[in-house]
Structure formats: structure tokens, C-alpha cells
Design a protein around this motif. Structure first.
Motif, mmCIF file in Angstrom:
data_model
loop_
_atom_site.group_PDB
_atom_site.id
_atom_site.type_symbol
_atom_site.label_atom_id
_atom_site.label_comp_id
_atom_site.label_asym_id
_atom_site.label_seq_id
_atom_site.Cartn_x
_atom_site.Cartn_y
_atom_site.Cartn_z
ATOM 1 N N ALA A 1 0.828 -1.204 0.000
ATOM 2 C CA ALA A 1 0.000 0.000 0.000
ATOM 3 C C ALA A 1 0.859 1.250 0.000
ATOM 4 C CB ALA A 1 -0.931 -0.013 1.210
ATOM 5 N N LEU A 2 1.944 1.227 0.773
ATOM 6 C CA LEU A 2 2.813 2.398 0.877
ATOM 7 C C LEU A 2 3.627 2.627 -0.390
ATOM 8 C CD1 LEU A 2 4.140 1.942 4.527
ATOM 9 C CD2 LEU A 2 2.474 3.635 3.729
ATOM 10 N N LEU A 3 4.142 1.529 -0.986
ATOM 11 C CA LEU A 3 5.061 1.663 -2.118
ATOM 12 C C LEU A 3 4.357 1.612 -3.471
ATOM 13 C CD1 LEU A 3 7.975 -0.623 -0.841
ATOM 14 C CD2 LEU A 3 7.873 1.871 -0.796
ATOM 15 N N PHE A 4 3.326 0.768 -3.576
ATOM 16 C CA PHE A 4 2.673 0.560 -4.872
ATOM 17 C C PHE A 4 1.240 1.105 -4.901
ATOM 18 C CE2 PHE A 4 5.652 -3.155 -4.466
ATOM 19 C CZ PHE A 4 6.605 -2.651 -5.345
ATOM 20 N N LYS A 5 0.863 1.850 -3.839
ATOM 21 C CA LYS A 5 -0.449 2.507 -3.772
ATOM 22 C C LYS A 5 -1.603 1.513 -3.835
ATOM 23 C CE LYS A 5 1.927 6.291 -3.801
ATOM 24 N NZ LYS A 5 2.217 6.983 -2.525
ATOM 25 N N GLU A 6 -1.366 0.271 -3.365
ATOM 26 C CA GLU A 6 -2.464 -0.679 -3.276
ATOM 27 C C GLU A 6 -3.358 -0.289 -2.105
ATOM 28 O OE1 GLU A 6 -1.068 -4.679 -3.177
ATOM 29 O OE2 GLU A 6 0.055 -4.498 -5.053
ATOM 30 N N SER A 7 -4.648 -0.610 -2.213
ATOM 31 C CA SER A 7 -5.607 -0.146 -1.209
ATOM 32 C C SER A 7 -5.339 -0.789 0.154
ATOM 33 C CB SER A 7 -7.031 -0.478 -1.657
ATOM 34 O OG SER A 7 -7.186 -1.877 -1.808
ATOM 35 N N LEU A 8 -5.478 0.028 1.206
ATOM 36 C CA LEU A 8 -5.345 -0.441 2.581
ATOM 37 C C LEU A 8 -6.674 -0.162 3.269
ATOM 38 C CD1 LEU A 8 -3.264 -1.722 4.498
ATOM 39 C CD2 LEU A 8 -2.654 0.570 5.257
ATOM 40 N N THR A 9 -7.546 -1.163 3.267
ATOM 41 C CA THR A 9 -8.906 -1.008 3.770
ATOM 42 C C THR A 9 -8.932 -1.058 5.294
ATOM 43 O OG1 THR A 9 -9.284 -3.393 3.723
ATOM 44 C CG2 THR A 9 -9.778 -2.161 1.701
ATOM 45 N N TYR B 1 11.737 -9.429 -0.099
ATOM 46 C CA TYR B 1 11.783 -10.308 -1.272
ATOM 47 C C TYR B 1 10.481 -10.222 -2.062
ATOM 48 C CZ TYR B 1 11.685 -14.712 -3.896
ATOM 49 O OH TYR B 1 11.564 -15.655 -4.873
ATOM 50 N N SER B 2 9.360 -10.240 -1.351
ATOM 51 C CA SER B 2 8.053 -10.208 -2.024
ATOM 52 C C SER B 2 7.846 -8.910 -2.783
ATOM 53 C CB SER B 2 6.939 -10.400 -0.992
ATOM 54 O OG SER B 2 7.076 -11.641 -0.333
ATOM 55 N N LEU B 3 8.299 -7.807 -2.205
ATOM 56 C CA LEU B 3 8.158 -6.523 -2.882
ATOM 57 C C LEU B 3 9.098 -6.422 -4.081
ATOM 58 C CD1 LEU B 3 7.864 -4.204 0.247
ATOM 59 C CD2 LEU B 3 6.014 -5.019 -1.230
ATOM 60 N N LEU B 4 10.301 -6.998 -3.957
ATOM 61 C CA LEU B 4 11.247 -6.997 -5.077
ATOM 62 C C LEU B 4 10.755 -7.878 -6.219
ATOM 63 C CD1 LEU B 4 14.576 -7.294 -3.065
ATOM 64 C CD2 LEU B 4 13.962 -5.380 -4.555
ATOM 65 N N ALA B 5 9.989 -8.926 -5.868
ATOM 66 C CA ALA B 5 9.515 -9.858 -6.892
ATOM 67 C C ALA B 5 8.543 -9.195 -7.858
ATOM 68 C CB ALA B 5 8.854 -11.067 -6.236
ATOM 69 N N LYS B 6 7.858 -8.178 -7.385
ATOM 70 C CA LYS B 6 6.851 -7.527 -8.241
ATOM 71 C C LYS B 6 7.461 -6.960 -9.513
ATOM 72 C CE LYS B 6 2.909 -4.377 -7.792
ATOM 73 N NZ LYS B 6 1.810 -5.348 -7.688
ATOM 74 N N PRO B 7 8.502 -6.112 -9.434
ATOM 75 C CA PRO B 7 9.107 -5.629 -10.687
ATOM 76 C C PRO B 7 9.883 -6.711 -11.427
ATOM 77 C CG PRO B 7 10.310 -4.778 -8.781
ATOM 78 C CD PRO B 7 9.075 -5.429 -8.250
ATOM 79 N N MET B 8 10.462 -7.672 -10.690
ATOM 80 C CA MET B 8 11.256 -8.705 -11.353
ATOM 81 C C MET B 8 10.384 -9.577 -12.246
ATOM 82 S SD MET B 8 13.979 -11.417 -9.718
ATOM 83 C CE MET B 8 12.794 -12.259 -8.694
ATOM 84 N N MET B 9 9.147 -9.852 -11.790
ATOM 85 C CA MET B 9 8.282 -10.746 -12.548
ATOM 86 C C MET B 9 7.568 -10.064 -13.698
ATOM 87 S SD MET B 9 6.707 -13.325 -9.686
ATOM 88 C CE MET B 9 7.805 -14.206 -8.557
ATOM 89 N N THR B 10 7.911 -8.797 -13.944
ATOM 90 C CA THR B 10 7.403 -8.162 -15.160
ATOM 91 C C THR B 10 8.201 -8.613 -16.377
ATOM 92 O OG1 THR B 10 8.840 -6.237 -14.818
ATOM 93 C CG2 THR B 10 6.615 -6.118 -13.891
ATOM 94 N N THR B 11 9.413 -9.134 -16.149
ATOM 95 C CA THR B 11 10.251 -9.583 -17.268
ATOM 96 C C THR B 11 10.615 -11.064 -17.186
ATOM 97 O OG1 THR B 11 12.237 -8.852 -16.074
ATOM 98 C CG2 THR B 11 11.254 -7.294 -17.627
ATOM 99 N N LEU B 12 10.351 -11.703 -16.030
ATOM 100 C CA LEU B 12 10.632 -13.122 -15.873
ATOM 101 C C LEU B 12 9.387 -13.838 -15.375
ATOM 102 C CD1 LEU B 12 14.133 -13.089 -14.091
ATOM 103 C CD2 LEU B 12 13.679 -13.930 -16.399
ATOM 104 N N SER B 13 9.192 -15.075 -15.792
ATOM 105 C CA SER B 13 8.077 -15.869 -15.270
ATOM 106 C C SER B 13 8.330 -16.169 -13.798
ATOM 107 C CB SER B 13 7.958 -17.172 -16.049
ATOM 108 O OG SER B 13 9.083 -18.008 -15.771
#
Length: 293
Positions: free
Chosen positions: A109-117, A165-177
Motif C-alpha cells: 500500500a505504501l510503495l505501490f499505492k495498493e488499497s489499505l482497507t 523479497y516479495s516486494l522486489l519480486a513484483k518488478p522482477m516478474m514483469t520480465t521473468l516468469s
């Protein structure tokens, strides 16, 4: 069959705490982590080649993401994991690590502006309260007087490492499966773990490892890492990420049950209350948003 595989995945992941605890004090944290991911990396390379048809070529701009993912999710997480299990019970460790989804949601939510309900905020409060109850054995105020023990600090280090690791995986998986990203992160982390393992006497210790040690390391590397990952992503493909993600909530449950049966670890009132708070918080944080009809 998909639901059976997802349930077994949660069971395997819960079992990693048992195998890790059994190795604690017998195999050094760095050696255990290195050998676990040497086994995992070999199978992940084979799995990636099978699923992708070849090993994907790594571009220069992907190297940084792979390095950081290996550093956080493999190197740091596993050193903290095996170190922490030298000091605290497997059931307590599993319930502290169960707060991972909470902090992933908050930082997303803080870094990628995902909703924090409001539900996620309540989930955060419940899970943190549960973790404090578990860490302090039911006396949270003591933490302000004596601080947090070495084992608890190490397991909290697991949480920080996995969230990173989970937050880093988000941009990494835009170019890798997903399978390629996990594979290359595992290989990178294994290379990093080699150096502290050698420093801790890896080659001198290897001849003294028993068949039981190798069975536990194989379980961690194959069942707890490769097969669990493969079945979990199969589940996502079959029934979607939301329904598959529900099974993650069974991981600490299976760890607590297995630690009671196999390790004879006690089930205290503080652990039970903390487990209810943590799992309630995880449910509130990860449940799908309600939409209007």
C-alpha cells in the motif's frame, strides 16, 4: 486433485519448521541454508527448463533484481530462519512468520499505492498483537523491560527479509516468469550462502552428517521449496490466486500440530491466543474485497 496439492503444499511448508528445528544445533545455520538451496537450485533449474523449454536468458538490467531477491529471500531469510530455530520452538517461529502477508499488504500500500482497507488495518493490529503475545509468552509489557530475545529477533528478521523479497519480486516478474524468477533468485542466494558456509567449516562438517541430516535437508530443499512452489503455482493457474492463497493460512496450523506431535513442543495458552490473533489478522488482510451486486 488441485485442492489436495494445495493442502499438501501447506503441510510441506509447515514441515519446514520441524525439519529446521531438528537440524538446529547439529548443522550450522549457514551450512544448512547453503545445502538446502543447493538441492533446491538443482531441481529448480530442471523444473524451469522443463516448463520454459529452456533456461531464459538473463538481461543485464535483470541482474540487480535477481541479486537483491537472492540476498533477501534466500540468503538473509534462511540465515535468520536456521539461527532463530536454534533458540526458539518451531511452533512459535511459524506463528511469527505467519505475519508475513500483513506486512506485505502494508508495504504494498505504501510503495505501490495498493488499497489499505479498514479490514486490513484491523488485521494488522490483530496480527501484531498476536505476534507480541507469542514472543512475550503472554506478557507483552515485559518486552519494554527486557527487550526481544535473540531467537525472536532472528525470526523477525525472516519477516523483514521475506517482505523485502516479495516486494522486489513484483518488478522482477514483469520480465521473468514466476518459476524463472524463483529459480534465478535461488541460484544467486545459494552462491552467496557458499561463503559463510565455508567459513563455518562446511567441508570439515560434511563427513559427519548422518542420513537423517541429509533426509531433513532434502525435505527442506525438495518438498519445502521446489515441490511446494510448483504445486502452489499450479493451484494459482487452476483456481486463481485468491482461492489458492487461502491455503497459506494452513501453514502455521500444520507447523503447530506437527511440532506438538513430532517435537513434543507444548501448546501454551499464550501460543493459542497468539495463534488466533495472528490467523484472524491474516484472514482479514488477505480476504478478497467485497463487491456490490
Amino acid at each position: 486433485m488441485t485442492f489436495v496439492k494445495l493442502f499438501l503444499t501447506a503441510f510441506f511448508w509447515g514441515g519446514t519448521f520441524i525439519a529446521g528445528k531438528q537440524l538446529a544445533g547439529q548443522v550450522s545455520p549457514s551450512c544448512a541454508a547453503f545445502l538446502r538451496f543447493t538441492i533446491a537450485s538443482l531441481f529448480l533449474l530442471l523444473l524451469t527448463r522443463h516448463m520454459e523449454g529452456r533456461l531464459p536468458r538473463i538481461r543485464f538490467n535483470q541482474l540487480v533484481w535477481i541479486f537483491l531477491s537472492g540476498l533477501t529471500g534466500i540468503f538473509a531469510y534462511n540465515l535468520f530462519f536456521f539461527t532463530g530455530l536454534n533458540f526458539i520452538n518451531a511452533n512459535r517461529a511459524s506463528l511469527i512468520i505467519a505475519t508475513n502477508p500483513i506486512f506485505i499488504s502494508v508495504f504494498s500500500a505504501l510503495l505501490f499505492k495498493e488499497s489499505l482497507t479498514p479490514g486490513k488495518i484491523l488485521g494488522l493490529v490483530l496480527s501484531v498483537s498476536g505476534a507480541m503475545t507469542i514472543i512475550s509468552n503472554g506478557h507483552p509489557w515485559i518486552l519494554f523491560q527486557t527487550g526481544i530475545g535473540v531467537g525472536e529477533m532472528a525470526i523477525l528478521g525472516c519477516v523483514v527479509s521475506w517482505v523485502s523479497y516479495s516486494l522486489l519480486a513484483k518488478p522482477m516478474m514483469t520480465t521473468l516468469s514466476p518459476v524463472a524468477a524463483v529459480c534465478y533468485s535461488s541460484v544467486a542466494g545459494t552462491i552467496m550462502l557458499f561463503f559463510p558456509a565455508v567459513y563455518d567449516g562446511l567441508f570439515q562438517a560434511l563427513p559427519g552428517y548422518t542420513l537423517q541430516h541429509w533426509a531433513q535437508l532434502f525435505y527442506l530443499g525438495f518438498f519445502g521449496t521446489v515441490l511446494g512452489f510448483f504445486w502452489y503455482y499450479q493451484g494459482i493457474q487452476k483456481i486463481g490466486p485468491t482461492r489458492a492463497g487461502v491455503f497459506i493460512n494452513f501453514v502455521p496450523v500444520s507447523a503447530v500440530i506437527l511440532s506438538f506431535i513430532i517435537l513434543n513442543e507444548p501448546m501454551t495458552w499464550a501460543l493459542a491466543v497468539g495463534a488466533i490473533l495472528v490467523l484472524s489478522g491474516v484472514y482479514l488482510t488477505t480476504r478478497p474485497a467485497q463487491t456490490s451486486p
